[in-house]
Scaffold this active site. Structure first.
Site, PDB file in Angstrom:
ATOM      1  CG  ASP A 352      36.527  10.486  91.775  1.00  0.00           C
ATOM      2  OD1 ASP A 352      35.979  10.108  92.824  1.00  0.00           O
ATOM      3  OD2 ASP A 352      36.857  11.674  91.551  1.00  0.00           O
ATOM      4  CD  GLU A 388      32.270   8.596  93.367  1.00  0.00           C
ATOM      5  OE1 GLU A 388      32.214   8.587  94.608  1.00  0.00           O
ATOM      6  OE2 GLU A 388      33.107   9.258  92.725  1.00  0.00           O
TER       7      GLU A 388
END
Length: 727
Positions: A352, A388
């Site tokens: 993330d 990401e």
């Protein structure tokens, strides 16, 4: 147990400084905690009634405070109290009145009870130190039993180019599944239930990408509004599987249950990828609670503002950023990753806001210490690594800029495919680049097409059904006046906002879903499905359902029957991808003949009238329709025996126009006869296991001669396969 026996068992031996955390060896447990600023550390043990015993760790070596307690074993709840300097103006926030969660805890039990005692300051006056004891309100770390029978488990080890990823949520996937026993719904055991695994295998996915399963907290602001942190991006324990997903919450049972889930998925040939959040923690900014690392060694674990270290650098939008440039923070991340691979047997990670981990100082540095360490690590470098590739800081959007070992969520693929199918102008050239693997992003640094994790929808944003049903977000249920969530959805409601009884609108929405699913599966790169898109899952237009732990986000399994055609189409198009290596090449198209004697290139683009695209056509962004020839004899991939891979040749025809388009097939140089394999207008897919079509009239594949003109219906995709006699 007598008093003397108890005193003996609670008299600590010196123990070892490594490994960090609580390590049970079958006889007793070694406790080790890093803190450079601590004067000394107390280990706090809690009994069944919550009574606390404090034991000073007897030794410190290399700033690791440690001790060994014989007789202490699995199930023991514990925490730490760190005695050291408290000077927030200098970034020092030790306070022994705050019970602290072990950053290396393998299991955590209980939830935060939001009381003022959790905070290092008095409410209303940040400058006044708060010495109220927080132990009653803090989750407890738990000693675990590390032993587990993996049996004859074989990890699938599926190559990237053969992967189809299914992003899902442990709780949301199974909470409404009628065949999963109620007591197992929303748990690791529920996800491992045969009924769920049967759905995954029927769909043809090769990996589940689980939204955060590291122990996380429910934010105070959400709890105050009667909501929950459903997505889980609020980590407080990087080693502990979230206890809320255990079917039998207890002292460490979630670890065994998680392992059993992984074993069951592996037996079905499905890999497990974890969505991990190493960029920040649940402690938030300078006004957040003191729960763990803040009270252990604030300066080591968090990025502080250089000229005012009472404040935190925030590249994540959550209040703090982990200090990935500090050696012990890096060690924490790497130890966590290795633990999940070696002990929990997961197959990869999706990071993330990965750009936040790349920030050495201010700018994103793709050669930061974190990436250097991952590159040389013999364990982590061998699993799937998915970034990401953005954060919320300046220069944080880094799609295409991660190192060669890494793959990336390709946000440009998402945006371009959405724009193309909703009929936006000036997207044709980029669309062509995206469906052929985004060589402009990944080829220059030696990466392959599978560096691109292709997705059109994910947890963050509209579901696929909502993408074709809403022009605007509808997040009122979140309690933020519909101001949260992105306004840049690149969606199209097909003429009506939200639910409708209009048959034409409904049919168009179904076709658009098939267009996007087919595009996703026939593109070069690694496709990722968002769970439930295969059966038309809706969040009623909510594009930021992070706090909705309810039927809005839980998968409605009744849609399996109601949207059986969509499910069958999705499974068929996935099967088609698995069967044909031309759609999952490991090398980029060269745009030239594979052999000097072969006048045909490995790829060629055509206008609808059958003429090859020219540079002028591309510069003029020729319409919203295009045809691409994929030469199955031009694949440069090699199989395991070192032999060149070959496949059938195909024509892919795209029409994003609102009207039908007449398409002339290429001349006989490319193929004498073609067979329709996929038609999204009819919902038709022909695969080796047999044809599927939602229209009963389609019984066999249709044949078309070279140079013939066919009608490509409005907003549709056709895939044609060259007949066996080739050309």
């Amino acid at each position: 147990m007598g008093v003397c026996d108890e005193e003996y068992l609670l008299r600590p031996w010196l123990g070892q400084p490594y490994p960090l955390g609580a390590s049970f060896d079958g006889v007793g447990t070694n406790f080790a905690l890093y803190s450079q600023v601590a004067d000394f550390v107390e280990l706090c043990l809690f009994d069944e009634g919550g009574a606390e015993k404090r034991i000073r760790l007897p030794e410190a070596h290399g700033f690791v405070h440690h001790g060994y307690l014989p007789g202490i074993g699995p199930g023991q709840r514990y925490g730490y109290r760190v005695h050291g300097p408290y000077d927030p103006m200098q970034g020092l926030r030790c306070n022994p009145n705050k019970l602290l969660i072990d950053p290396y805890a393998k299991a955590i039990t209980g939830e935060v009870e939001w009381k003022e005692a959790l905070f290092g300051y008095r409410f209303g006056t940040e400058e006044q130190r708060n010495d109220a004891d927080s132990a009653a309100y803090v989750p407890k770390s738990v000693v675990i039993n590390p032993f587990f029978d993996w049996g004859n488990e074989n990890r699938p080890r599926i190559p990237y180019n053969e992967s189809v990823i299914y992003e899902t949520h442990v709780r949301g996937l199974t909470m409404r599944h009628p065949d999963v026993p109620k007591e197992l719904r929303g748990t690791y055991s529920g996800l491992a239930h045969p009924a769920v695994i049967d759905h995954l295998t029927r769909l043809g996915v090769t990996a589940v990408e689980l939204m955060p399963v590291h122990q996380f907290l429910h934010d105070h602001a959400l709890v105050a509004r009667g909501l929950r942190n459903y997505w889980g991006y609020n980590t407080i324990g990087f080693f502990a599987p979230h206890s809320g997903y255990a079917s039998q919450p207890g002292r460490g049972t979630q670890v065994q249950e998680f392992k059993a889930m992984v074993r069951a998925l592996h037996e079905a040939g499905i890999e497990v990828i974890l969505d991990v959040v190493y960029n920040h923690t649940a402690e938030g900014n300078h006004l957040g609670p003191t729960l763990s690392m803040r009270g252990i060694d604030n300066q080591a674990y968090y990025r502080l503002v250089d000229d005012d270290p009472r404040y935190y650098m925030d590249y994540t939008g959550t209040g703090n950023s982990l200090n990935a440039r500090h050696p012990h923070s890096l060690q924490l991340i790497m130890d966590s990753l290795r633990y999940w691979v070696l002990d929990m047997h997961v197959d990869g990670f999706r990071f993330d806001l990965a750009s936040a981990l790349a920030r050495e100082f201010y700018d994103v540095d793709r050669l930061s210490a974190f990436f250097d360490i991952v590159q040389q690590d013999p364990v982590i470098s061998q699993v799937k690594l998915i970034a990401e590739p953005w954060d919320v800081g300046p220069g944080g959007y880094q799609v295409g800029n991660f190192p060669p070992l890494w793959t990336e969520w390709n946000g440009k693929y998402r945006d371009t495919v959405r724009d193309f199918w909703r009929g936006q102008p000036a997207t044709l050239g980029e669309f062509a680049s995206r469906v052929t693997g985004s060589s402009d992003l990944y080829q220059d640094d030696g990466r392959r097409p599978f560096a691109s994790i292709n997705f059109v929808t994910c947890h963050d944003g509209f579901t696929l059904a909502d993408l074709v049903s809403y022009n605007r977000k509808h997040n009122e249920a979140n309690g933020e006046n519909n101001q949260d969530g992105s306004d840049d959805n690149r969606s199209w409601n097909c003429g009506v906002e939200g639910p409708t009884d209009d048959a034409k609108v409904t049919a168009l929405r179904q076709r658009q879903q098939r267009n996007i699913l087919a595009t996703l599966m026939l593109s070069q790169g690694v496709p990722m499905l968002s769970h439930g898109d295969e059966i038309g899952r809706t969040q009623q237009g909510n594009n930021n359902a992070y706090c909705q732990d309810n039927k809005l986000t839980w998968l409605d399994w009744s849609k399996v029957e109601r949207n059986a055609d969509l499910l069958a189409f999705t499974a068929a198009i996935v099967e088609l991808r698995h069967h044909h290596p031309i759609f999952r090449r490991t090398r980029f198209f060269a745009g030239s003949p594979i052999r000097k004697s072969d006048e045909l290139r490995d790829i060629a683009w055509f206008t609808p009238d059958g003429a090859e695209m020219t540079e002028e056509n591309w510069e003029a962004d020729f319409g919203r329709s295009i045809v691409v020839f994929l030469n199955g004899e031009g694949i440069t991939d090699l199989d395991q025996r070192g032999e060149r891979v070959t496949d059938d040749s195909f024509l892919l025809c795209f029409n994003a126009h609102s009207g039908d388009v007449e398409v002339t097939l290429p001349d006989q140089d490319y193929g004498i006869e073609w067979t329709v394999i996929v038609d999204t207008a009819l919902g038709e897919v022909h695969v080796p296991s047999g044809p599927f079509s939602q229209h009963e009239s389609v019984r066999s594949a249709r044949s078309v001669k070279a140079g013939a003109t066919i009608t490509l219906p409005a907003r549709s995709l056709l895939l044609l396969r060259r007949a066996a006699e080739a050309r």
